[in-house]
Scaffold this active site. Structure first.
Site, PDB file in Angstrom:
ATOM      1  N   ASP A   1      13.409  40.167  38.174  1.00  0.00           N
ATOM      2  CA  ASP A   1      12.467  39.691  39.191  1.00  0.00           C
ATOM      3  C   ASP A   1      11.161  40.471  39.177  1.00  0.00           C
ATOM      4  O   ASP A   1      10.114  39.951  39.554  1.00  0.00           O
ATOM      5  CB  ASP A   1      13.123  39.797  40.574  1.00  0.00           C
ATOM      6  CG  ASP A   1      12.174  39.458  41.707  1.00  0.00           C
ATOM      7  OD1 ASP A   1      11.675  38.317  41.727  1.00  0.00           O
ATOM      8  OD2 ASP A   1      11.913  40.333  42.550  1.00  0.00           O
TER       9      ASP A   1
ATOM     10  N   LEU B   1       9.651  37.788  48.229  1.00  0.00           N
ATOM     11  CA  LEU B   1       8.266  37.297  48.287  1.00  0.00           C
ATOM     12  C   LEU B   1       7.465  37.624  47.034  1.00  0.00           C
ATOM     13  O   LEU B   1       6.277  37.307  46.978  1.00  0.00           O
ATOM     14  CB  LEU B   1       7.562  37.916  49.511  1.00  0.00           C
ATOM     15  CG  LEU B   1       8.188  37.605  50.868  1.00  0.00           C
ATOM     16  CD1 LEU B   1       7.476  38.385  51.971  1.00  0.00           C
ATOM     17  CD2 LEU B   1       8.126  36.107  51.162  1.00  0.00           C
ATOM     18  N   ARG B   2       8.105  38.263  46.044  1.00  0.00           N
ATOM     19  CA  ARG B   2       7.347  38.646  44.851  1.00  0.00           C
ATOM     20  C   ARG B   2       6.820  37.424  44.104  1.00  0.00           C
ATOM     21  O   ARG B   2       5.712  37.439  43.573  1.00  0.00           O
ATOM     22  CB  ARG B   2       8.206  39.509  43.934  1.00  0.00           C
ATOM     23  CG  ARG B   2       7.432  40.043  42.741  1.00  0.00           C
ATOM     24  CD  ARG B   2       8.225  41.068  41.946  1.00  0.00           C
ATOM     25  NE  ARG B   2       8.240  42.367  42.604  1.00  0.00           N
ATOM     26  CZ  ARG B   2       9.306  42.953  43.092  1.00  0.00           C
ATOM     27  NH1 ARG B   2      10.476  42.336  43.015  1.00  0.00           N
ATOM     28  NH2 ARG B   2       9.240  44.132  43.668  1.00  0.00           N
ATOM     29  N   ALA B   3       7.602  36.352  44.057  1.00  0.00           N
ATOM     30  CA  ALA B   3       7.162  35.147  43.354  1.00  0.00           C
ATOM     31  C   ALA B   3       5.893  34.580  43.983  1.00  0.00           C
ATOM     32  O   ALA B   3       4.971  34.154  43.277  1.00  0.00           O
ATOM     33  CB  ALA B   3       8.268  34.092  43.361  1.00  0.00           C
TER      34      ALA B   3
END
Length: 335
Positions: free
Chosen positions: A161, A242-244
């Site tokens: 991720d 929330l990284r995406a």
């Protein structure tokens, strides 16, 4: 500019999606690097070297698979610190990669704590070393490129991720593309200087386009409309965390700069969607049924009614959706 004997990125046949992902990561390194999945012999290292030629620093640094933590981050001479009153720092791979490209082949076979450390530095742009109360920090801004063949082992989801982009190469290019790839490779091997001179104009144009995009990047606003579209689609894809969303928004802005725009449009959001989502999306949850559930089966006359136990044994275990494993192409392992 790097050594002109490197195969020019502009001369690489096909792999258009990967070339775009690499250029966007070079335009905004805060995207967090590119993880390339594919079999051997797909020119992954050639693409990495070609990308280094587009950066101001221009160097490509390769991290050996068996590298130690000291070789990666550098070392502090504690005896010199005690005797001279200052820390004597011996730079590692991260210091040498500053301003260029850090290439890690078979990153999935690297120790997890080293991968974690790599990604931390790639995200922050600073390498910090602490030994017995003595610390040293130096800039380490580079484009991280990792490659892997999932058939030889997966990265842990937490590490997967943290790579900004994930791109899979097709191990079976069409016959026409294969012929063109072989012809260009043979021409380069036969006379590297003449081949690079032939592609110098195209390579210079690509370098200039990346440079202009970097200069334009900060002037492009991170629009609320683009953010709303991205967060809605991330939710629909069942993306955890929330990284995406953050990577996708930065990548859309980098794409807007790449095409010469001054605002993020829907086409920018769509162009980078798969880069940000491929390794993060989850299977969508099945819609809940509005039908009234059937009543529980009646107690069997042969079984005594026990108000303290209820009818626990009469109901079979129900399957619970847990999401699907991401699709991984089947590539052969390296011999």
């Amino acid at each position: 500019m790097t050594d002109t004997l490197h195969f020019p990125l502009a001369a690489v046949v096909a792999a258009d999606s990967l070339k775009l992902a690499l250029c966007l990561a070079a335009i905004d390194p805060r995207i967090g690097g590119v993880l390339i999945e594919g079999p051997r012999g797909m020119a992954k290292s050639t693409l990495a070297r070609g990308l280094a030629d587009l950066l101001a620093g221009g160097q490509l640094v390769t991290l050996p698979l068996g590298a130690s933590e000291d070789r990666l981050v550098g070392t502090l001479d504690l005896e010199a610190a005690l005797g001279e009153g200052r820390a004597r720092f011996s730079p590692g791979v991260l210091a040498k990669a500053d301003g260029g490209v850090l290439y890690v082949d078979e990153v999935n076979l690297l120790a997890d704590h080293l991968v974690d450390l790599l990604l931390d530095v790639a995200a922050s742009g600073v390498n910090r070393i602490e030994r017995d109360g003595i610390s040293h920090a130096h800039p380490a801004r580079f484009v991280l490129i990792g490659t892997m063949n999932p058939e030889e082992g997966e990265l842990r989801p937490q590490l997967l991720d943290r790579f900004g982009f994930n791109v899979a190469l097709d191990g079976q290019p069409a016959p026409a593309e294969r012929s063109q790839i072989i012809r260009r490779r043979l021409a380069f091997d036969s006379d590297p200087q003449a081949f690079c001179a032939q592609w110098a104009a195209a390579q210079a144009a690509l370098r200039l386009r990346c440079q202009q995009a970097r200069e334009r990047l900060e002037s492009i606003p991170l629009s609320d409309q683009a953010l709303e579209s991205i967060t809605t689609r991330c939710f629909a894809e069942g993306v955890d965390g929330l990284r995406a969303d953050l990577v996708w928004l930065r990548a859309a802005r980098a794409h807007a700069a790449w095409r010469g725009g001054d605002a993020i449009l829907d086409e920018d959001v769509d162009a980078v969607a798969e880069f940000a989502l491929r390794h993060r999306r989850q299977a969508s949850r099945p819609p809940e049924s509005s039908a009234t559930p059937p009543p529980p089966p009646a107690a069997s006359a042969a079984q005594p009614s026990d108000p303290g136990q209820g009818q626990w044994g009469d109901m079979p275990a129900q399957a619970v959706p847990v999401g699907e494993r991401r699709t991984v192409p089947s590539w052969p392992k390296k011999p």
